[in-house]
Write an enzyme that holds these catalytic residues in place. Structure first.
Site, PDB file in Angstrom:
ATOM      1  N   LYS A   1       0.679  -1.194   0.196  1.00 41.97           N
ATOM      2  CA  LYS A   1       0.262  -0.304  -0.065  1.00 41.97           C
ATOM      3  C   LYS A   1       0.728   1.647  -0.155  1.00 41.97           C
ATOM      4  CE  LYS A   1      -4.287   0.067   2.311  1.00 41.97           C
ATOM      5  NZ  LYS A   1      -5.300   0.308   3.157  1.00 41.97           N
TER       6      LYS A   1
HETATM    7  O1  G3P Z   1      -8.263   1.312   5.588  1.00 41.30           O
HETATM    8  C1  G3P Z   1      -8.222   2.871   4.976  1.00 41.30           C
HETATM    9  C2  G3P Z   1      -9.161   3.119   5.184  1.00 41.30           C
HETATM   10  O2  G3P Z   1     -10.336   2.156   5.153  1.00 41.30           O
HETATM   11  C3  G3P Z   1      -9.347   4.008   6.384  1.00 41.30           C
HETATM   12  O3  G3P Z   1     -11.013   4.028   7.193  1.00 41.30           O
HETATM   13  O4  G3P Z   1     -12.647   5.093   8.944  1.00 41.30           O
HETATM   14  O5  G3P Z   1      -9.946   5.660   8.774  1.00 41.30           O
HETATM   15  O6  G3P Z   1     -11.742   6.570   7.436  1.00 41.30           O
HETATM   16  P1  G3P Z   1     -10.958   5.791   7.949  1.00 41.30           P
END
Ligand code: G3P
Length: 214
Positions: free
Chosen positions: A83
């Site tokens: 990533k």
């Molecule tokens: O893995 C990255 C992403 O899904 C993060 O989500 O909820 O931290 O914006 P969030």
């Protein structure tokens, strides 16, 4: 639509894997820190549980270091993809890693233009963050729709991972728009299973079954 779980928590991964619906796992530095583990140990453990793509996020910020880190991460297990956060250095690194057959998941995507460039640079996956766009008053699902439209126009092999999924409606929107993958946190997956009418129906059937025994 393939379903990935967005977590570094081994128990949650094991649990959802047992449901028979899990196609892969995504992690990020915040999720790893939450579990008080380190990336390499964590993704190695995950690769022993889940037979599917697993994202491991690099923390280098220049192309050369990203390539080095990406090569090293990809050696942990054949299912590991690297990533990288969307930026010029990451595009350069993606170009090199892709030419070596190492899959890149370009993350922190917030526009169709970024997704287009990531795909052209050779990313195997792009991860548009739906919830974080909603957070600033924009409509995350509109960005998803735009990315789906662009990728369909040009038949890119790059798969779209709807990320930053915060509730079941986000998951539904990703599926309705034709995203290849949604990476979903454990609590949202549990909410997707549940429906009050299902619970009510189970209760009723069990109560009627008890009555029929009398
Ligand atoms: O893995 C990255 C992403 O899904 C993060 O989500 O909820 O931290 O914006 P969030």
């Amino acid at each position: 639509m393939k379903i990935f779980i967005d977590t570094a928590n081994i128990d949650m991964i094991k649990e959802v894997n047992s449901w028979g619906i899990l196609d892969g796992v995504t992690t990020n530095p915040s999720l790893i820190a939450k579990e008080k583990t380190d990336l390499r140990t964590c993704v190695k453990k995950i690769s022993e549980i889940v037979d599917g793509p697993i994202s491991a996020e690099a923390i280098s910020m220049d192309a050369e270091a990203m390539v080095k880190e990406g090569r090293s991460l990809s050696k942990i297990h054949p299912n590991i993809n690297v990533k990288l956060p969307m930026c010029i250095e990451a595009m350069k690194a993606t170009n090199v890693l892709a030419s070596e057959g190492i899959a890149v998941n370009m993350t922190l995507i917030f526009s169709p233009q970024q997704a287009l460039l990531a795909a052209k640079a050779g990313a195997r996956y792009v991860s548009p963050f739906v919830g974080r766009l909603d957070d600033i008053g924009q409509v995350g699902s509109e960005m998803l729709a735009q990315i789906v439209a662009v990728f369909r126009n040009y038949d890119f092999d790059t798969e779209i991972i709807a990320a930053s999924i915060r509730h079941p409606v986000h998951a539904f929107e990703a599926a309705a728009l034709g995203c290849d993958i949604a990476t979903i946190p454990y609590d949202v997956l549990k909410k997707m299973v549940a429906h009050p009418k299902t619970d009510e129906g189970i209760k009723l059937f069990l109560a009627d079954h008890e009555k029929s025994k009398k």
